[in-house]
Design a protein around this motif. Structure first.
Motif, short mmCIF file in Angstrom:
data_model
loop_
_atom_site.label_atom_id
_atom_site.label_comp_id
_atom_site.label_asym_id
_atom_site.label_seq_id
_atom_site.Cartn_x
_atom_site.Cartn_y
_atom_site.Cartn_z
N TYR A 1 0.62 -1.12 0.06
CA TYR A 1 -0.15 0.30 -0.08
C TYR A 1 0.93 1.04 0.20
N VAL A 2 1.32 2.23 -1.09
CA VAL A 2 1.88 3.00 -1.38
C VAL A 2 1.07 4.33 -1.36
N TYR A 3 1.42 5.36 -0.72
CA TYR A 3 0.95 6.21 -0.94
C TYR A 3 2.07 7.68 -1.34
N LEU A 4 1.60 8.56 -1.61
CA LEU A 4 2.15 10.02 -2.12
C LEU A 4 1.39 11.25 -1.07
N THR A 5 2.60 12.13 -0.60
CA THR A 5 0.81 13.57 -0.32
C THR A 5 1.07 14.26 -1.92
N ARG A 6 0.05 15.30 -1.32
CA ARG A 6 0.28 16.16 -3.01
C ARG A 6 1.33 16.98 -2.75
N GLY A 7 1.57 17.30 -1.08
CA GLY A 7 2.79 18.14 -0.35
C GLY A 7 4.23 17.49 -1.67
N ILE A 8 3.82 16.52 -1.99
CA ILE A 8 5.75 15.97 -2.70
C ILE A 8 5.27 16.15 -3.78
N LEU A 9 3.78 15.69 -4.73
CA LEU A 9 3.98 15.50 -5.88
C LEU A 9 4.39 17.41 -6.02
N ALA A 10 3.44 17.75 -5.38
CA ALA A 10 4.20 19.45 -6.29
C ALA A 10 5.65 19.94 -6.62
#
Ligand SMILES: [Zn+2]
Length: 487
Positions: A109-118
């Motif tokens: 189960y892998v997650y990225l935050t919208r913060g890192i995508l920015a």
């Protein structure tokens, strides 16, 4: 704080992931080839990840952008399917958090935050980070780590700690989702970097983009800046940029036509929300304002207030008292004292005689209560404010010897609850990423000013673009700026 979505009501009290079955087995790891003493079997690993993912999504929320979500899922799946553990129930999701973070739970189960995508500038950078997280799962780093913790007799507490002891602030928040902040050893991080490079190359992405992304993390982790989670659990970003570049030249020798995917990345991150979303609540002085839910609340001067997805925490400057604000869905017209009774019962709190009162235009109920925690008794005042199909729960907690001092302070906060009517607050919008092209050959500083950037925020925008302010841009080169959406 977000609107409560289910009528299940009442924030949960510490759900603990208990690892019931410990299977002792000696397993040859498919990635490292090492034979290891593994205490946790694959089905337990998946079960833990599944429970963890439910907790993550309930506490952080998913970012609502169908196209971006589908894209992250698709890219993650294609990398995972080519990995050593394709049969796991892999899922790749974007959580609605401005913290710069990426994490994997056991079982895939892998997650990225919208913060890192920015802060990324290409698909290849995202692939590198996804690959790194996939690497933690395929190399079974969680399992290794947890086995050690289990051997040491430690459990994993992944739930929301609803009644923490009164203690310094960061600690309250840090205790939330423990597994996210599992620190893997330096060797495990190296191994994940290596796997990230391998998995990226498997999809023909240029892994130098991932190396460059470490430079962003290094700048974010710099002296005056807040340390982003991914950088704090992944030390030495600068060092690793060099290490990854060395790995890249070793593994991609002779590879041509590696892609960055910058164009698609720009399209999918256009309008991405940047920073805290004020629609979910923000502070103006000592006042907490919530545009979506249309309420406001006044905290005592100097208190430290932290807005999270489910709870607004507040702490007295001396750490001697804390407050928390939550909201529950109820059947419309539920009397606040009825909800209070259920709330106290479900949270196993002893409560005293309360009183009905009005706060702003709302009917409310207030009662003293007592909580037994691991470190002893805590005393408090609770207020329940009814607004249609929502009840707000405002709790203040302190130690026995301080309740006489704090009870009136808590009551003032409860009674400050009111309808939000200020137009400028009701209409506030988050900042969003906007991609623009340099009109001619200019420096980044000039291009940002031309695009209308605030001169005070130039340094932050330079980090966002992973460039120096004096870097020369070619005509047509794309850069990111921030814009307030129109109300
Ligand atoms: Zn890592």
């Amino acid at each position: 704080m977000r609107r409560a979505t289910s009528t299940a009501t009442v924030a949960s009290v510490a759900s603990v992931v208990s690892v019931a079955l410990v299977v002792l087995a000696c397993v040859k790891d498919p990635v490292t080839g090492k034979r290891e003493l593994i205490l946790i079997g694959e089905s337990e690993e998946i079960a833990m990840g599944q429970q963890g993912s439910a907790d993550v999504e309930a506490s952080m929320g998913l970012y609502q952008d169908a196209e971006l979500s589908a894209y992250v899922e698709e890219l993650g799946q294609s990398m995972a399917q080519a990995s050593e553990r394709p049969h796991l129930p892999w899922q790749f999701r974007v959580v609605d958090s401005d913290v710069v973070n990426a994490f994997a739970l056991p079982g895939g189960y892998v997650y990225l935050t919208r913060g890192i995508l920015a802060y990324m500038n290409s698909e290849a950078a995202m692939a590198g980070v996804l690959g790194h997280e996939i690497g933690h799962v395929t190399a079974r780093h969680h399992v290794e780590q947890m086995s050690k913790q289990q051997l040491a007799g430690l459990g994993l507490n992944m739930g929301t700690v609803f009644f923490p002891e009164v203690r310094p602030f960061g600690d309250i928040l840090g205790s939330g989702v423990g597994l996210l902040f599992l620190k893997f050893g330096r060797d495990a991080e190296r191994e994940s970097d290596r796997l990230g490079v391998r998995y990226s190359l498997g999809q023909s992405y240029d892994p130098t983009e991932m190396a460059r992304f470490f430079a962003v993390l290094a700048r974010l982790a710099g002296p005056e800046r807040q340390v982003p989670s991914w950088a704090s659990t992944h030390p030495d970003p600068q060092d690793r940029e060099a290490t990854i570049l060395a790995l890249v030249s070793e593994h991609s020798a002779g590879r041509e036509n590696l892609r960055t995917g910058a164009e698609r990345y720009r399209r999918l991150t256009e309008d991405l929300i940047f920073g805290a979303n004020p629609r979910e609540g923000f502070m103006r002085g000592s006042r907490f304002l919530h545009p979506e839910l249309e309420f406001q609340l006044e905290y005592p001067e100097g208190w430290n207030v932290q807005n999270t997805q489910r709870v607004v925490y507040a702490a007295a400057p001396d750490g001697g008292a804390s407050m928390q604000l939550t909201v529950s869905r109820v059947a419309p017209g539920t009397a606040p004292e009825m909800h209070a009774r259920d709330f106290f019962r479900q949270n196993k709190l002893e409560y005293g005689t309360g009183e009905r009162l009005r706060v702003g235009p709302f009917s409310a109920y207030r009662a003293p209560f007592r909580a037994l925690t691991r470190t002893g008794e805590l005393y408090g005042e609770a207020g329940f404010v009814a607004d249609g199909d929502h009840v707000y729960e405002i709790l203040g907690l302190t130690r026995r010897n301080a309740i006489r001092f704090y009870a009136p302070v808590f009551q003032d906060v409860i009674e400050s609850f009111d309808r939000l009517r200020d137009r400028s607050a009701l209409e506030i919008e988050p900042q969003r990423i906007h991609w623009v092209q340099a009109s001619r050959n200019v420096t980044l500083r000039e291009a940002l000013l031309e695009a209308g950037a605030d001169s005070n925020g130039l340094e932050d925008l330079a980090v966002l673009n992973n460039l120096g302010l004096d870097a020369g841009l070619n005509q047509g080169q794309w850069i990111k700026v921030l814009e307030r959406g129109s109300p």
